[in-house]
Design an enzyme around this catalytic site. Structure first.
Site, PDB file in Angstrom:
ATOM      1  N   ASN A   1     -16.009 -37.121 -96.807  1.00 18.95           N
ATOM      2  CA  ASN A   1     -15.591 -37.794 -95.572  1.00 18.95           C
ATOM      3  C   ASN A   1     -16.787 -37.949 -94.629  1.00 18.95           C
ATOM      4  OD1 ASN A   1     -13.895 -39.097 -93.839  1.00 18.95           O
ATOM      5  ND2 ASN A   1     -12.497 -37.377 -93.518  1.00 18.95           N
TER       6      ASN A   1
ATOM      7  N   HIS B   1      -7.199 -34.231 -87.197  1.00 16.53           N
ATOM      8  CA  HIS B   1      -6.478 -34.357 -88.461  1.00 16.53           C
ATOM      9  C   HIS B   1      -4.965 -34.344 -88.273  1.00 16.53           C
ATOM     10  CE1 HIS B   1     -10.247 -33.693 -90.733  1.00 16.53           C
ATOM     11  NE2 HIS B   1      -9.578 -34.225 -91.741  1.00 16.53           N
TER      12      HIS B   1
END
EC number: 2.3.1.-
Length: 495
Positions: free
Chosen positions: A318, A349
């Site tokens: 990521n 998140h």
């Protein structure tokens, strides 16, 4: 999930059409902005229904905040609003409608839009308020010197290439792509001396797209055939915990978490291929003259699977999110930048408790790994044979630590996460704390050297390759001189 895949495949075809028939040499930036935005909103509406209005509302209010607050404090207000709006949407989705359904949802695209809103707000603040000499080299390269129009802003946030799965890109890179400004490249010899200088406006992405689609196909095949036979939940199965030996349990932990990764490989690589198919993502040539289409790539699979340190894994997983966390938090934190960065990552998140358990554990693992590396590694790098043994041991330790850390991220809830950790007697938590008590941890220096990179540190091989090729790109606004543009992008490539 089916809608998501169908929309991404449609976006891939639209990207080919966009590059072929709406190329910057044939079409004005205005038309390209309008088409990219409308296609993006259409895909969002098809995939998420009227929940897609959240994308427009979040972007619209953030733009209004930028206009009325002014460049001095807009980055703070945009950061709080965008992250707060995302959090409220995640809370309502998780605890009111859909708890435990770990599937594609409208908050996923909002996470990417939040990154774009906050990073652009900081870049405008850097470019229009702060003095140039107060900026780090990376901040100078990314600084935006004029306020974007509403169309440019919506196009950046909601374009069809990145609205569903990203990845994040810098505003200046995106505007350069839309406007079709040519990259200034330098072809260098192996000895580092400049050979020739020329312009390349439109290298073909076909080979890169084909390679990435092949990776997508293999990842999807692996996910549909292997992943379901190795569920992460089996790590907390009562019978398995009671009968399996410790080596077998750790081996299954590793393979089950490794089997959980291909769905991310599929989604992120397909998103990268879509951008490349539209002509976005070119990062120059390597020393052999081969085009590199990894400007906004989100992962490097080989480095992930063969990581020999916790940091190496995070730097290659990521990638664009790691860059965002560094630019808006780590580089600007006045105290405990590592802890603040992990906390921000957990909030971004979502609101599942497992996310917070993972990132709090990640803080311990990161600090412990850093302490071990600083105090021990130099004893094992003199001899190639010893270095090889050291790399094998650190690879095994890294894979075990990563797997142990991310189990709550997959299990989501508190009870199963603590069931897993208690079955392991919190062994790596305790080991990390002991390491931090035994080995001194060097304080991170908040100097210019730390701020040099705009990309995460890559492998030594890639770094040396970048030094040889000395490629550079122009992605800055017109107020920057051509020389400054090349210097900035070259600094990024060196890292």
């Amino acid at each position: 999930q089916v809608n998501f895949v169908v929309c991404q495949l449609f976006a891939l075809l639209a990207a080919v059409w966009f590059r072929t028939y709406l190329h910057s040499s044939k079409t004005s930036p205005f038309i390209r902005h309008v088409v990219a935005t409308l296609l993006g909103l259409y895909l969002a509406l098809f995939c998420f229904g009227w929940y897609a209005l959240h994308f427009v509302i979040q972007s619209g209010i953030s733009y209004y905040i930028m206009i009325i607050i002014g460049v001095e404090n807009m980055h703070k207000y945009c950061f709080v609003f965008a992250l707060g709006y995302l959090t409220v949407c995640q809370i309502t989705r998780v605890y009111i409608f859909d708890y435990g359904q770990y599937s594609a949802d409208f908050s996923g695209p909002m996470m990417i839009i939040t990154q774009k809103i906050t990073s652009l707000a900081f870049e405008i603040h850097d470019g229009m308020f702060r003095k140039n000499e107060d900026l780090t080299p990376s901040q100078r390269c990314l600084a935006v010197r004029r306020m974007p129009s509403l169309l440019e802003y919506l196009s950046y946030n909601c374009n069809f290439m990145g609205i569903l799965a990203g990845p994040l890109c810098s505003y200046k890179d995106y505007i350069t792509f839309i406007e079709g400004r040519s990259y200034q490249l330098q072809q260098s010899e192996a000895n580092g001396k400049e050979d020739t200088k020329y312009e390349q406006t439109d290298p073909s992405p076909n080979i890169a797209v084909a390679q990435k689609l092949l990776i997508c196909g293999l990842s999807l095949l692996f996910h549909m055939t292997i992943t379901k036979t190795l569920p992460v939940e089996y790590n907390i199965d009562d019978n398995f915990r009671a009968t399996a030996s410790w080596p077998l349990r750790f081996f299954y932990l590793y393979v089950s978490l490794m089997a959980a990764r291909p769905k991310y490989y599929f989604a992120w690589t397909l998103a990268d291929a879509i951008n490349n198919a539209a002509g976005f993502g070119f990062r120059g040539y390597d020393k052999n003259g081969v085009t590199r289409w990894d400007l906004i790539s989100n992962l490097r699979i080989q480095q992930i699977e063969f990581s020999t340190s916790f940091k190496m894994f995070l730097d290659n997983w990521n990638i664009q999110t790691a860059l965002w966390l560094k630019r808006v938090c780590y580089e600007r934190a006045t105290f405990s930048p590592t802890i603040q960065t992990f906390i921000l990552s957990a909030i971004w998140h979502g609101v599942y408790p497992g996310y917070y358990l993972t990132f709090l554990t990640g803080v311990l693992m990161t600090l412990a790994a850093r302490a071990i590396r600083n105090n021990i590694r130099h004893y094992f790098v003199e001899s190639p044979a010893v270095k090889l043994c050291y790399d094998i041991v650190t690879w095994m330790a890294t894979q075990a630590a990563i797997s142990y850390t991310v189990v709550p991220f997959v299990l989501l809830s508190v009870k199963p996460s603590f069931t897993f950790y208690s079955s392991c007697y919190f062994c790596l938590h305790i080991a990390s704390i002991l390491v931090l008590l035994v080995f001194p941890l060097k304080r991170t220096q908040k100097g210019s050297k730390k701020h040099e990179s705009v990309q995460p540190l890559w492998s030594r091989k890639l770094e040396e390759e970048s030094l040889l090729q000395k490629n550079s790109y122009s992605t800055t606004n017109n107020s920057f001189s051509q020389k400054q543009e090349i210097t900035c992008r070259y600094q990024a490539l060196k890292q």
